[in-house]
Motif scaffolding. Structure first.
Motif, PDB file in Angstrom:
ATOM      1  N   ALA A  92     -49.256  66.240  28.164  1.00  0.00           N
ATOM      2  CA  ALA A  92     -50.228  65.236  27.710  1.00  0.00           C
ATOM      3  C   ALA A  92     -51.309  65.025  28.759  1.00  0.00           C
ATOM      4  O   ALA A  92     -51.060  64.413  29.791  1.00  0.00           O
ATOM      5  CB  ALA A  92     -49.495  63.920  27.436  1.00  0.00           C
ATOM      6  N   GLY A  93     -52.517  65.518  28.509  1.00  0.00           N
ATOM      7  CA  GLY A  93     -53.612  65.397  29.477  1.00  0.00           C
ATOM      8  C   GLY A  93     -54.555  64.266  29.117  1.00  0.00           C
ATOM      9  O   GLY A  93     -55.747  64.487  28.907  1.00  0.00           O
ATOM     10  N   TYR A  94     -54.022  63.039  29.090  1.00  0.00           N
ATOM     11  CA  TYR A  94     -54.801  61.896  28.614  1.00  0.00           C
ATOM     12  C   TYR A  94     -55.000  60.838  29.694  1.00  0.00           C
ATOM     13  O   TYR A  94     -55.327  59.695  29.394  1.00  0.00           O
ATOM     14  CB  TYR A  94     -54.144  61.323  27.344  1.00  0.00           C
ATOM     15  N   ASP A  95     -54.811  61.256  30.944  1.00  0.00           N
ATOM     16  CA  ASP A  95     -54.971  60.336  32.075  1.00  0.00           C
ATOM     17  C   ASP A  95     -56.372  60.524  32.676  1.00  0.00           C
ATOM     18  O   ASP A  95     -56.530  60.798  33.852  1.00  0.00           O
ATOM     19  CB  ASP A  95     -53.880  60.578  33.125  1.00  0.00           C
ATOM     20  N   ASN A  96     -57.375  60.381  31.815  1.00  0.00           N
ATOM     21  CA  ASN A  96     -58.750  60.620  32.266  1.00  0.00           C
ATOM     22  C   ASN A  96     -59.713  59.723  31.499  1.00  0.00           C
ATOM     23  O   ASN A  96     -59.330  59.047  30.532  1.00  0.00           O
ATOM     24  CB  ASN A  96     -59.106  62.102  32.090  1.00  0.00           C
ATOM     25  N   PHE A  97     -60.978  59.736  31.950  1.00  0.00           N
ATOM     26  CA  PHE A  97     -61.972  58.781  31.449  1.00  0.00           C
ATOM     27  C   PHE A  97     -62.329  59.045  29.984  1.00  0.00           C
ATOM     28  O   PHE A  97     -62.502  58.096  29.205  1.00  0.00           O
ATOM     29  CB  PHE A  97     -63.229  58.840  32.327  1.00  0.00           C
ATOM     30  N   LEU A  98     -62.423  60.301  29.591  1.00  0.00           N
ATOM     31  CA  LEU A  98     -62.731  60.580  28.179  1.00  0.00           C
ATOM     32  C   LEU A  98     -61.642  60.009  27.274  1.00  0.00           C
ATOM     33  O   LEU A  98     -61.934  59.423  26.229  1.00  0.00           O
ATOM     34  CB  LEU A  98     -62.882  62.081  27.915  1.00  0.00           C
ATOM     35  N   SER A  99     -60.404  60.166  27.696  1.00  0.00           N
ATOM     36  CA  SER A  99     -59.301  59.672  26.869  1.00  0.00           C
ATOM     37  C   SER A  99     -59.333  58.143  26.784  1.00  0.00           C
ATOM     38  O   SER A  99     -59.062  57.572  25.721  1.00  0.00           O
ATOM     39  CB  SER A  99     -57.964  60.163  27.427  1.00  0.00           C
ATOM     40  N   PHE A 100     -59.694  57.498  27.889  1.00  0.00           N
ATOM     41  CA  PHE A 100     -59.880  56.037  27.827  1.00  0.00           C
ATOM     42  C   PHE A 100     -60.966  55.696  26.818  1.00  0.00           C
ATOM     43  O   PHE A 100     -60.800  54.789  25.981  1.00  0.00           O
ATOM     44  CB  PHE A 100     -60.241  55.458  29.201  1.00  0.00           C
ATOM     45  N   THR A 101     -62.087  56.403  26.880  1.00  0.00           N
ATOM     46  CA  THR A 101     -63.201  56.138  25.962  1.00  0.00           C
ATOM     47  C   THR A 101     -62.754  56.310  24.510  1.00  0.00           C
ATOM     48  O   THR A 101     -63.074  55.489  23.648  1.00  0.00           O
ATOM     49  CB  THR A 101     -64.373  57.097  26.263  1.00  0.00           C
ATOM     50  N   ASN A 102     -62.004  57.363  24.244  1.00  0.00           N
ATOM     51  CA  ASN A 102     -61.513  57.592  22.879  1.00  0.00           C
ATOM     52  C   ASN A 102     -60.585  56.458  22.435  1.00  0.00           C
ATOM     53  O   ASN A 102     -60.667  55.982  21.296  1.00  0.00           O
ATOM     54  CB  ASN A 102     -60.764  58.925  22.799  1.00  0.00           C
ATOM     55  N   ALA A 103     -59.711  56.026  23.329  1.00  0.00           N
ATOM     56  CA  ALA A 103     -58.773  54.952  22.983  1.00  0.00           C
ATOM     57  C   ALA A 103     -59.520  53.633  22.787  1.00  0.00           C
ATOM     58  O   ALA A 103     -59.233  52.862  21.864  1.00  0.00           O
ATOM     59  CB  ALA A 103     -57.703  54.820  24.066  1.00  0.00           C
ATOM     60  N   MET A 104     -60.511  53.371  23.646  1.00  0.00           N
ATOM     61  CA  MET A 104     -61.306  52.147  23.502  1.00  0.00           C
ATOM     62  C   MET A 104     -62.035  52.150  22.158  1.00  0.00           C
ATOM     63  O   MET A 104     -62.094  51.129  21.472  1.00  0.00           O
ATOM     64  CB  MET A 104     -62.303  52.050  24.665  1.00  0.00           C
ATOM     65  N   THR A 105     -62.555  53.294  21.779  1.00  0.00           N
ATOM     66  CA  THR A 105     -63.269  53.411  20.502  1.00  0.00           C
ATOM     67  C   THR A 105     -62.330  53.124  19.342  1.00  0.00           C
ATOM     68  O   THR A 105     -62.620  52.276  18.483  1.00  0.00           O
ATOM     69  CB  THR A 105     -63.884  54.819  20.379  1.00  0.00           C
ATOM     70  N   ASP A 106     -61.198  53.805  19.299  1.00  0.00           N
ATOM     71  CA  ASP A 106     -60.204  53.554  18.254  1.00  0.00           C
ATOM     72  C   ASP A 106     -59.875  52.064  18.161  1.00  0.00           C
ATOM     73  O   ASP A 106     -59.791  51.495  17.064  1.00  0.00           O
ATOM     74  CB  ASP A 106     -58.883  54.280  18.599  1.00  0.00           C
ATOM     75  N   THR A 107     -59.683  51.446  19.324  1.00  0.00           N
ATOM     76  CA  THR A 107     -59.230  50.060  19.379  1.00  0.00           C
ATOM     77  C   THR A 107     -60.280  49.110  18.815  1.00  0.00           C
ATOM     78  O   THR A 107     -59.965  48.168  18.083  1.00  0.00           O
ATOM     79  CB  THR A 107     -58.918  49.680  20.837  1.00  0.00           C
ATOM     80  N   LEU A 108     -61.550  49.354  19.148  1.00  0.00           N
ATOM     81  CA  LEU A 108     -62.590  48.428  18.709  1.00  0.00           C
ATOM     82  C   LEU A 108     -62.882  48.566  17.212  1.00  0.00           C
ATOM     83  O   LEU A 108     -63.211  47.574  16.549  1.00  0.00           O
ATOM     84  CB  LEU A 108     -63.855  48.611  19.554  1.00  0.00           C
ATOM     85  N   LEU A 109     -62.748  49.767  16.669  1.00  0.00           N
ATOM     86  CA  LEU A 109     -62.928  49.931  15.218  1.00  0.00           C
ATOM     87  C   LEU A 109     -61.815  49.185  14.472  1.00  0.00           C
ATOM     88  O   LEU A 109     -62.060  48.471  13.494  1.00  0.00           O
ATOM     89  CB  LEU A 109     -62.926  51.420  14.834  1.00  0.00           C
ATOM     90  N   PHE A 110     -60.619  49.348  14.969  1.00  0.00           N
ATOM     91  CA  PHE A 110     -59.443  48.642  14.408  1.00  0.00           C
ATOM     92  C   PHE A 110     -59.630  47.124  14.526  1.00  0.00           C
ATOM     93  O   PHE A 110     -59.405  46.363  13.574  1.00  0.00           O
ATOM     94  CB  PHE A 110     -58.220  49.125  15.206  1.00  0.00           C
ATOM     95  N   CYS A 111     -60.095  46.682  15.668  1.00  0.00           N
ATOM     96  CA  CYS A 111     -60.305  45.255  15.939  1.00  0.00           C
ATOM     97  C   CYS A 111     -61.351  44.665  14.988  1.00  0.00           C
ATOM     98  O   CYS A 111     -61.149  43.595  14.415  1.00  0.00           O
ATOM     99  CB  CYS A 111     -60.731  45.094  17.400  1.00  0.00           C
TER     100      CYS A 111
END
Lengths: 245, 245
Positions: A92-111
């Motif tokens: 799992a290569g998700y310990d990086n800034f792009l992955s944070f950005t993707n997760a933040m995006t998912d979260t705000l759409l859901f929110c």
């Protein structure tokens, strides 16, 4: 309340909001678009008084935190997905800034979907932008693990006020056609003219002894000094949570 | 289409979408919560064929870009507000990471509202996560100035397909009560079990010669190597746009 009539509600009736209702609204909200259907978010539901007391100062003691029956902290989350990968012998290569950005995006759409649904169900919501001002405090209080990060907090309850809708810019000043044509100085002045003309904003200028409304923003509400200090705090928290490898 | 029935639409009828309709939906969408009512976003509307051709490769030539009558690029924007401050002799301290985060948040709430409204109006949308994969290309193509950054792209048109709704995790695996209680290994396995059982996902595993679905994500779809390279590109683009002072 529809999207068109939406307004922030900061005062709530002393009435509980059914847990089943909140969970059902969240389930429907999860129909929002999500990167590769990974659903890179969690939400921490706060109802306990002692937990509200712990969160309140992190949100500058805004009265909505103690006054709302339910607080929802929306958390960008690559922890759950990463643990699934680890259990599946997958790197799992998700310990990086792009992955944070993707997760933040998912979260705000859901929110945002949750907020729309909550308002349709007769609830009032307030979006606390303070979540990213002191993320480490929120992380510690809610015990957020590695590869998670709080990005939004919503206070929820039945409305006990009915404020006027605030102003918005003319949509023509938001839309750019084909390319981002630069604004002329005159167009900028015109875009913010109505906002500057509002009595409550004129009052802010006077109370704060400023020359104009822009200075109220830059010198009182959102200052360079605060923004730079909080930027540093946010980057440090992102690093501690494992998102800046 | 309501939020509950929402699905991504990738094929559109060869019918134009009225510009007035799009602008009216965007105006209503701007009722979303926004930090200090600053409305830290713009949206670039693409209808010109040559502009679509320029954007397509930046979105990995996904057919929606050429196939949709309208492409909307949602842009986190502190440029307009900063220029207003500068014209007002106010020291705008928004050239930092926190300010980018605030603008990105405003933009995504606005974007999700637009999608909900578009779907209610009978339109179909597709969220292109590729916007942050190659932000510099999007910045150059759309001529995005300092203190702006593209965070989402939505293709819009009248639906010409009616796909099944994709799976979602059980909402109980998204909600954490009071604190983020860690998942046990068993709970993680159970959370993703249904996803792993789906015939189309089993087929992905087979086609790609992998051991399981998680490896399809980590080795084929969202690899460490790509994520790390794109993280670097995103940070460089943020710096060039003035957000990492």
């Amino acid at each position: 309340m529809t999207i068109k009539e939406r307004k922030t509600i900061r005062k709530y009736k002393a009435v509980d909001v059914d847990k089943t209702l909140i969970h059902s609204l969240l389930a429907t909200a999860s129909r929002a678009a999500t990167m590769g259907n990974m659903q890179l978010y969690s939400v921490v539901e706060t109802r306990d008084e002692s937990m509200k007391k712990a969160l309140a100062p992190l949100h500058f003691n805004q009265p909505m935190v103690m006054g709302a029956p339910v607080i929802l902290t929306f958390v960008a989350d690559f922890n759950r997905f990463t643990r699934w990968c680890e259990l599946s012998d997958a790197d799992a290569g998700y310990d990086n800034f792009l992955s944070f950005t993707n997760a933040m995006t998912d979260t705000l759409l859901f929110c945002q979907n949750f907020c729309t649904l909550a308002e349709e169900a007769g609830l009032g919501t307030c979006f606390l932008g303070t979540t990213v001002y002191n993320p480490q405090g929120v992380i510690d209080t809610l015990k957020l693990p590695r590869l998670t990060f709080p990005v939004a907090t919503i206070t929820v309850g039945y409305p006990d006020e009915d404020p006027a809708q605030p102003d918005r810019l003319d949509i023509a000043d938001i839309i750019r056609e084909e390319t981002y044509q630069a604004f002329s100085d005159e167009a900028i002045r015109k875009a913010y003219e109505y906002k500057e003309s509002l009595p409550e904003n004129k009052q802010f200028v006077e109370i704060n002894g400023k020359k104009n409304l822009a200075q109220v923003f830059t010198d009182c509400r959102y200052t360079r000094r605060d923004n730079e200090a909080m930027s540093q705090g946010m980057v440090e928290a992102l690093r501690r949570q494992g998102f800046l490898k």
